[in-house]
Design a protein around this motif. Structure first.
Motif, PDB file in Angstrom:
ATOM      1  N   LYS A   1       0.335  -3.836   1.340  1.00 15.17           N
ATOM      2  CA  LYS A   1      -0.046  -4.911   0.425  1.00 15.17           C
ATOM      3  C   LYS A   1      -1.553  -5.004   0.276  1.00 15.17           C
ATOM      4  O   LYS A   1      -2.070  -5.327  -0.798  1.00 15.17           O
ATOM      5  CB  LYS A   1       0.512  -6.240   0.928  1.00 15.17           C
ATOM      6  CG  LYS A   1       2.034  -6.323   0.919  1.00 15.17           C
ATOM      7  CD  LYS A   1       2.499  -7.654   1.489  1.00 15.17           C
ATOM      8  CE  LYS A   1       4.027  -7.729   1.519  1.00 15.17           C
ATOM      9  NZ  LYS A   1       4.488  -9.007   2.121  1.00 15.17           N
ATOM     10  N   ALA A   2      -2.272  -4.714   1.371  1.00 13.53           N
ATOM     11  CA  ALA A   2      -3.734  -4.790   1.335  1.00 13.53           C
ATOM     12  C   ALA A   2      -4.336  -3.603   0.599  1.00 13.53           C
ATOM     13  O   ALA A   2      -5.239  -3.764  -0.225  1.00 13.53           O
ATOM     14  CB  ALA A   2      -4.289  -4.866   2.760  1.00 13.53           C
ATOM     15  N   ASP A   3      -3.846  -2.386   0.884  1.00 15.18           N
ATOM     16  CA  ASP A   3      -4.373  -1.178   0.228  1.00 15.18           C
ATOM     17  C   ASP A   3      -3.373  -0.058   0.439  1.00 15.18           C
ATOM     18  O   ASP A   3      -3.378   0.619   1.470  1.00 15.18           O
ATOM     19  CB  ASP A   3      -5.740  -0.796   0.804  1.00 15.18           C
ATOM     20  CG  ASP A   3      -6.390   0.348   0.030  1.00 15.18           C
ATOM     21  OD1 ASP A   3      -5.718   0.958  -0.823  1.00 15.18           O
ATOM     22  OD2 ASP A   3      -7.579   0.638   0.276  1.00 15.18           O
ATOM     23  N   VAL A   4      -2.499   0.143  -0.525  1.00 19.36           N
ATOM     24  CA  VAL A   4      -1.442   1.135  -0.374  1.00 19.36           C
ATOM     25  C   VAL A   4      -2.002   2.551  -0.318  1.00 19.36           C
ATOM     26  O   VAL A   4      -1.441   3.423   0.354  1.00 19.36           O
ATOM     27  CB  VAL A   4      -0.414   0.994  -1.519  1.00 19.36           C
ATOM     28  CG1 VAL A   4      -1.014   1.384  -2.859  1.00 19.36           C
ATOM     29  CG2 VAL A   4       0.837   1.815  -1.224  1.00 19.36           C
ATOM     30  N   PHE A   5      -3.136   2.820  -0.995  1.00 17.88           N
ATOM     31  CA  PHE A   5      -3.711   4.164  -0.955  1.00 17.88           C
ATOM     32  C   PHE A   5      -4.247   4.489   0.433  1.00 17.88           C
ATOM     33  O   PHE A   5      -4.165   5.636   0.888  1.00 17.88           O
ATOM     34  CB  PHE A   5      -4.827   4.295  -2.000  1.00 17.88           C
ATOM     35  CG  PHE A   5      -4.312   4.388  -3.400  1.00 17.88           C
ATOM     36  CD1 PHE A   5      -3.715   5.552  -3.856  1.00 17.88           C
ATOM     37  CD2 PHE A   5      -4.412   3.326  -4.268  1.00 17.88           C
ATOM     38  CE1 PHE A   5      -3.227   5.649  -5.149  1.00 17.88           C
ATOM     39  CE2 PHE A   5      -3.929   3.409  -5.549  1.00 17.88           C
ATOM     40  CZ  PHE A   5      -3.336   4.568  -5.999  1.00 17.88           C
ATOM     41  N   TYR A   6      -4.837   3.498   1.087  1.00 13.33           N
ATOM     42  CA  TYR A   6      -5.299   3.711   2.457  1.00 13.33           C
ATOM     43  C   TYR A   6      -4.121   4.093   3.351  1.00 13.33           C
ATOM     44  O   TYR A   6      -4.212   5.023   4.162  1.00 13.33           O
ATOM     45  CB  TYR A   6      -5.967   2.427   2.969  1.00 13.33           C
ATOM     46  CG  TYR A   6      -6.143   2.384   4.468  1.00 13.33           C
ATOM     47  CD1 TYR A   6      -7.230   2.978   5.079  1.00 13.33           C
ATOM     48  CD2 TYR A   6      -5.199   1.737   5.279  1.00 13.33           C
ATOM     49  CE1 TYR A   6      -7.393   2.946   6.456  1.00 13.33           C
ATOM     50  CE2 TYR A   6      -5.347   1.698   6.649  1.00 13.33           C
ATOM     51  CZ  TYR A   6      -6.446   2.296   7.238  1.00 13.33           C
ATOM     52  OH  TYR A   6      -6.603   2.258   8.592  1.00 13.33           O
ATOM     53  N   LEU A   7      -3.004   3.391   3.215  1.00 11.70           N
ATOM     54  CA  LEU A   7      -1.863   3.648   4.083  1.00 11.70           C
ATOM     55  C   LEU A   7      -1.210   4.988   3.772  1.00 11.70           C
ATOM     56  O   LEU A   7      -0.915   5.773   4.676  1.00 11.70           O
ATOM     57  CB  LEU A   7      -0.839   2.521   3.934  1.00 11.70           C
ATOM     58  CG  LEU A   7       0.352   2.623   4.882  1.00 11.70           C
ATOM     59  CD1 LEU A   7      -0.070   2.306   6.309  1.00 11.70           C
ATOM     60  CD2 LEU A   7       1.465   1.696   4.437  1.00 11.70           C
ATOM     61  N   ILE A   8      -0.995   5.264   2.510  1.00 11.75           N
ATOM     62  CA  ILE A   8      -0.254   6.469   2.137  1.00 11.75           C
ATOM     63  C   ILE A   8      -1.079   7.731   2.352  1.00 11.75           C
ATOM     64  O   ILE A   8      -0.535   8.825   2.509  1.00 11.75           O
ATOM     65  CB  ILE A   8       0.226   6.364   0.666  1.00 11.75           C
ATOM     66  CG1 ILE A   8       1.466   7.244   0.453  1.00 11.75           C
ATOM     67  CG2 ILE A   8      -0.875   6.734  -0.309  1.00 11.75           C
ATOM     68  CD1 ILE A   8       2.151   7.006  -0.872  1.00 11.75           C
ATOM     69  N   SER A   9      -2.428   7.599   2.384  1.00 10.38           N
ATOM     70  CA  SER A   9      -3.275   8.764   2.637  1.00 10.38           C
ATOM     71  C   SER A   9      -3.221   9.194   4.096  1.00 10.38           C
ATOM     72  O   SER A   9      -3.520  10.340   4.422  1.00 10.38           O
ATOM     73  CB  SER A   9      -4.728   8.449   2.257  1.00 10.38           C
ATOM     74  OG  SER A   9      -5.260   7.444   3.113  1.00 10.38           O
ATOM     75  N   GLY A  10      -2.863   8.276   4.983  1.00  5.63           N
ATOM     76  CA  GLY A  10      -2.746   8.618   6.395  1.00  5.63           C
ATOM     77  C   GLY A  10      -4.055   8.687   7.145  1.00  5.63           C
ATOM     78  O   GLY A  10      -4.096   9.243   8.254  1.00  5.63           O
TER      79      GLY A  10
ATOM     80  N   LYS B   1       1.662   0.456 -13.038  1.00  2.00           N
ATOM     81  CA  LYS B   1       2.550   1.528 -12.581  1.00  2.00           C
ATOM     82  C   LYS B   1       2.257   1.893 -11.125  1.00  2.00           C
ATOM     83  O   LYS B   1       3.168   2.205 -10.350  1.00  2.00           O
ATOM     84  CB  LYS B   1       2.384   2.757 -13.471  1.00  2.00           C
ATOM     85  CG  LYS B   1       2.971   2.623 -14.872  1.00  2.00           C
ATOM     86  CD  LYS B   1       2.838   3.925 -15.637  1.00  2.00           C
ATOM     87  CE  LYS B   1       3.574   3.872 -16.977  1.00  2.00           C
ATOM     88  NZ  LYS B   1       3.009   2.854 -17.887  1.00  2.00           N
ATOM     89  N   LEU B   2       0.974   1.857 -10.745  1.00  3.90           N
ATOM     90  CA  LEU B   2       0.607   2.230  -9.382  1.00  3.90           C
ATOM     91  C   LEU B   2       1.158   1.248  -8.347  1.00  3.90           C
ATOM     92  O   LEU B   2       1.310   1.595  -7.181  1.00  3.90           O
ATOM     93  CB  LEU B   2      -0.921   2.312  -9.247  1.00  3.90           C
ATOM     94  CG  LEU B   2      -1.583   3.585  -9.778  1.00  3.90           C
ATOM     95  CD1 LEU B   2      -3.093   3.469  -9.671  1.00  3.90           C
ATOM     96  CD2 LEU B   2      -1.091   4.808  -9.006  1.00  3.90           C
TER      97      LEU B   2
END
Length: 363
Positions: A205-214, A303-304
């Protein structure tokens, strides 16, 4: 109508005083849900023992005492007494572990509050103004995002707690403790992974790109990453050799679970690919158009937002796979699976450290 004997009356009073005032004590019953091993008898002993420890003195001292022969007949055997003592000790340890975990969460909350205050004070001082490049701005957003800062603190504590639990579980397996005590450790280990999935949901919820990038994981872990975590089907391949021998029924159940996990993984992967294609087409189609493209960018951002749903579904699949495995396996097999899982992730982190510290030839 025949009159009941004094011993029968007293037994009835005992049952009433044991069961009626303490019908809310159900923790142990919940502990054994999903256990594939036949331990129902043990759970009954635990429930009666806990209630006996807390039995109020509802029976009057003036009530009729049973005969010595009745007392000897109702006296539990040494084996039962030893099992009751073990159950009491297991319950005591479980309460201590829960208390320590709550204290750890409170400590993490206080540290997070302190970090947020420091970040807020730094922003007011203007130390982060005038970033020179997009890269520095990205790094800045990671630093000042309180949700990400909270996740990194919680995840560091999660790793420490996992190492402690794995060590405790390994010692327990070597000590050949009872299945009841071992089931408590297994449930605690599973809940620890479920807590990680909850933490990741908040971070998404805070930053999905941070999480999904690993980037919150080590380099070797990122190499095997799939939508912010591990692939359940591949993990089953890693665990199965550590669980042999399995019965034919267990093998069939694991095979079905692996097949359903692969199908769900494929569906999620196709959804991610479709999202990427849709975004690329949307951006390229409006790239050469004249005028403002803010509306197109707003549509792309909308969409993102679906990425957060993909991360949550992937973690839900991981949790469901672990729950199903715990139902298929016996208590000791589930304990061995948790040991193998923890050791696997520990070795991945160790490999990352070795890779980073490897000697390099001079240029």
């Amino acid at each position: 109508m025949s009159m009941s004997s004094p011993s029968t009356q007293l037994a009835t009073l005992r049952r009433m005083s044991i069961y009626e005032p303490f019908h809310q004590i159900n923790m142990w019953g919940d502990t054994f849900q999903g256990d594939a091993s036949p331990n129902t008898g043990s759970s009954t002993i635990v429930e009666v023992d806990v209630r006996l420890d807390n039995k109020p003195e509802y029976v009057s001292h003036d009530s009729m005492e049973p005969s010595r022969s009745d007392q000897e007949a109702n006296k539990p055997s040494e084996k039962v007494q030893r099992r009751l003592a073990q159950n009491r000790e297991a319950a005591r340890k479980s309460r201590l572990r829960k208390k320590a975990y709550v204290q750890q969460l409170e400590s993490s909350r206080l540290k997070l509050a302190q970090l947020e205050q420091e970040l807020e004070r730094t922003r007011h001082q203007g130390m982060f103004t005038g970033a020179a490049s997009d890269g520095s701005q990205l790094g800045l957003s990671r630093i000042v995002n309180p949700g990400i800062a909270a996740f990194e603190i919680e995840y560091a504590h999660w790793i420490e707690e996992q190492n402690r639990q794995i060590c405790e579980l390994r010692n327990a397996m070597q000590a050949h403790i009872t299945d009841i005590e071992l089931r408590i450790l297994v449930e605690s280990g599973l809940n620890h992974y479920y807590n990680l999935f909850r933490m990741k949901g908040d971070a998404a919820k805070a930053d999905v790109f941070y999480l999904i990038s690993g980037v919150w994981r080590t380099s070797t872990e990122r190499f095997f990453q799939w939508i912010g975590g591990f692939r359940p089907s591949e993990l089953l391949n890693i665990l199965l050799p550590q669980l042999e021998p399995l019965t034919d029924q267990q093998l069939q159940c694991v095979s079905n679970l692996q097949q359903s996990s692969q199908q769900a993984e494929e569906a999620l992967s196709q959804g991610i690919d479709k999202l990427q294609q849709t975004l690329a087409q949307s951006i390229v189609s409006h790239q050469m158009s004249s005028g403002s493209y803010q509306s197109q960018m707003a549509d792309a951002v909308e969409k993102l937002e679906a990425l957060e749903s993909f991360v949550n579904q992937a973690d839900h699949l991981r949790q469901q796979t672990m729950q199903q495995m715990s139902r298929i396996l016996t208590t000791r097999q589930a304990a061995r699976a948790l040991l193998a899982l923890g050791e696997y992730f520990h070795r991945l982190r160790a490999l990352s450290s070795l890779w980073a510290a490897r000697p390099r030839e001079p240029a």
